[in-house]
Design a protein around this motif. Structure first.
Motif, PDB file in Angstrom:
ATOM      1  N   PRO A 183       0.068  -1.342   0.030  1.00  0.00           N
ATOM      2  CA  PRO A 183      -0.022   0.048   0.000  1.00  0.00           C
ATOM      3  C   PRO A 183       0.799   0.914  -0.588  1.00  0.00           C
ATOM      4  O   PRO A 183       0.897   2.018  -0.419  1.00  0.00           O
ATOM      5  CB  PRO A 183      -1.253  -0.460   1.282  1.00  0.00           C
ATOM      6  N   ASP A 184       2.086   1.211   1.132  1.00  0.00           N
ATOM      7  CA  ASP A 184       2.766   2.806   0.762  1.00  0.00           C
ATOM      8  C   ASP A 184       3.166   2.690  -0.543  1.00  0.00           C
ATOM      9  O   ASP A 184       3.296   3.947  -0.772  1.00  0.00           O
ATOM     10  CB  ASP A 184       3.759   2.072   2.042  1.00  0.00           C
ATOM     11  N   ARG A 185       3.231   1.680  -1.224  1.00  0.00           N
ATOM     12  CA  ARG A 185       4.112   1.895  -2.966  1.00  0.00           C
ATOM     13  C   ARG A 185       3.752   3.042  -2.894  1.00  0.00           C
ATOM     14  O   ARG A 185       3.893   3.150  -4.592  1.00  0.00           O
ATOM     15  CB  ARG A 185       5.018   0.450  -3.338  1.00  0.00           C
ATOM     16  N   ILE A 187       0.715   4.283  -3.177  1.00  0.00           N
ATOM     17  CA  ILE A 187       0.888   5.511  -2.570  1.00  0.00           C
ATOM     18  C   ILE A 187       1.829   6.091  -3.136  1.00  0.00           C
ATOM     19  O   ILE A 187       1.977   7.255  -3.883  1.00  0.00           O
ATOM     20  CB  ILE A 187      -0.075   5.998  -1.394  1.00  0.00           C
ATOM     21  N   ALA A 188       3.288   5.866  -3.362  1.00  0.00           N
ATOM     22  CA  ALA A 188       4.499   6.733  -3.454  1.00  0.00           C
ATOM     23  C   ALA A 188       4.366   6.517  -5.169  1.00  0.00           C
ATOM     24  O   ALA A 188       5.428   7.117  -5.789  1.00  0.00           O
ATOM     25  CB  ALA A 188       5.429   5.714  -3.116  1.00  0.00           C
ATOM     26  N   ARG A 198      -7.109   8.815   5.982  1.00  0.00           N
ATOM     27  CA  ARG A 198      -6.089   8.512   6.082  1.00  0.00           C
ATOM     28  C   ARG A 198      -5.984   7.386   5.348  1.00  0.00           C
ATOM     29  O   ARG A 198      -5.808   6.732   5.104  1.00  0.00           O
ATOM     30  CB  ARG A 198      -6.164   7.954   7.628  1.00  0.00           C
ATOM     31  N   GLY A 199      -4.344   8.419   4.811  1.00  0.00           N
ATOM     32  CA  GLY A 199      -3.579   6.883   3.802  1.00  0.00           C
ATOM     33  C   GLY A 199      -3.433   5.487   4.700  1.00  0.00           C
ATOM     34  O   GLY A 199      -3.295   4.970   3.435  1.00  0.00           O
ATOM     35  N   ASP A 200      -3.155   5.486   5.503  1.00  0.00           N
ATOM     36  CA  ASP A 200      -2.426   4.495   6.332  1.00  0.00           C
ATOM     37  C   ASP A 200      -3.604   3.378   6.014  1.00  0.00           C
ATOM     38  O   ASP A 200      -3.608   2.123   6.204  1.00  0.00           O
ATOM     39  CB  ASP A 200      -1.983   4.281   8.000  1.00  0.00           C
ATOM     40  N   ASP A 203      -3.990   0.384   3.870  1.00  0.00           N
ATOM     41  CA  ASP A 203      -3.111  -1.209   4.246  1.00  0.00           C
ATOM     42  C   ASP A 203      -4.312  -1.711   4.340  1.00  0.00           C
ATOM     43  O   ASP A 203      -4.148  -2.843   4.245  1.00  0.00           O
ATOM     44  CB  ASP A 203      -2.217  -0.877   5.192  1.00  0.00           C
TER      45      ASP A 203
END
Length: 213
Positions: A183-185, A187-188, A198-200, A203
């Motif tokens: 998930p973080d990748r 977004i990146a 909340r972007g988290d 996940d």
């Protein structure tokens, strides 16, 4: 009678005679989301010739898979109970086809009904039951879906409403759902754009909706 007969006495053969013609299963897929007017079915399957759509609807109606029903002064098509028995078949086909999906071609689109069924296919109720209730707004091009997960229950509708996370994505959302991209990748790298919330929580979305490629 379906247009094609295989000359074999077999349940698989009969099933293919009923829903194996081109476009038939996609019509069933869209009607699993809900009743549709003729124009709505045509809009959701933009490449289907009008004569083929009319022929498939008649064949499916004759087979007892769908029916025409009056609703608010218009005629809609809806699945019969017999037709709705195809849902696990459609979901299983979606999961099987996901493994060979590959990268999207430029001309390929995501429709609201196709994405709704993709989410149903990827939904993991046993995981969702362990997570807090969450509402997502997902935008896939012009398609906007409101996704509500409450325990092991999933509700996907068109439109908007109060949500915990709103995000936009294209066909490459497949890479997140398959686990290929964390998930973080996602977004990146711009595969997913967080619009609000909340972007988290992406996940949590990735845990809830997962299909192995």
């Amino acid at each position: 009678m379906a247009a094609r007969e295989y000359g074999q006495y077999c349940g698989v053969t009969r099933a293919l005679e009923l829903v194996g013609e081109r476009w038939a299963m996609l019509i069933v897929r869209d009607l699993l989301v809900g009743p549709r007017r003729y124009g709505e079915l045509a809009a959701g399957l933009p490449r289907i010739p009008s004569n083929i759509l009319a022929a498939r609807l008649k064949e499916l109606q004759d087979a007892g898979i769908l029916r025409r029903m009056p609703r608010s002064r218009v005629i809609v098509y809806e699945l019969t109970p017999y037709g709705r028995e195809l849902e696990p078949v459609v979901l299983a086909l979606g999961a099987w086809g996901f493994k060979a999906l590959g990268d999207p071609r430029e001309e390929q689109i995501i429709t609201p009904d196709s994405m709704t069924m993709a989410l149903r296919t990827a939904f993991r109720p046993q995981v969702a039951a362990t997570l807090p209730a969450t509402a997502y707004e997902a935008r896939f091009g012009p398609t906007e879906l409101l996704i509500r997960v409450d325990g092991s229950a999933l509700d996907v509708t068109r439109g908007d409403g109060p949500v915990d996370l709103a995000f936009a994505a294209g066909p490459d959302i497949r890479r997140l759902i398959s686990g290929e991209l964390a998930p973080d990748r996602a977004i990146a790298t711009g595969v997913v754009e967080v619009l609000s919330g909340r972007g988290d929580l992406l996940d949590r979305f990735a845990d809830t909706f997962h299909l192995a490629a």
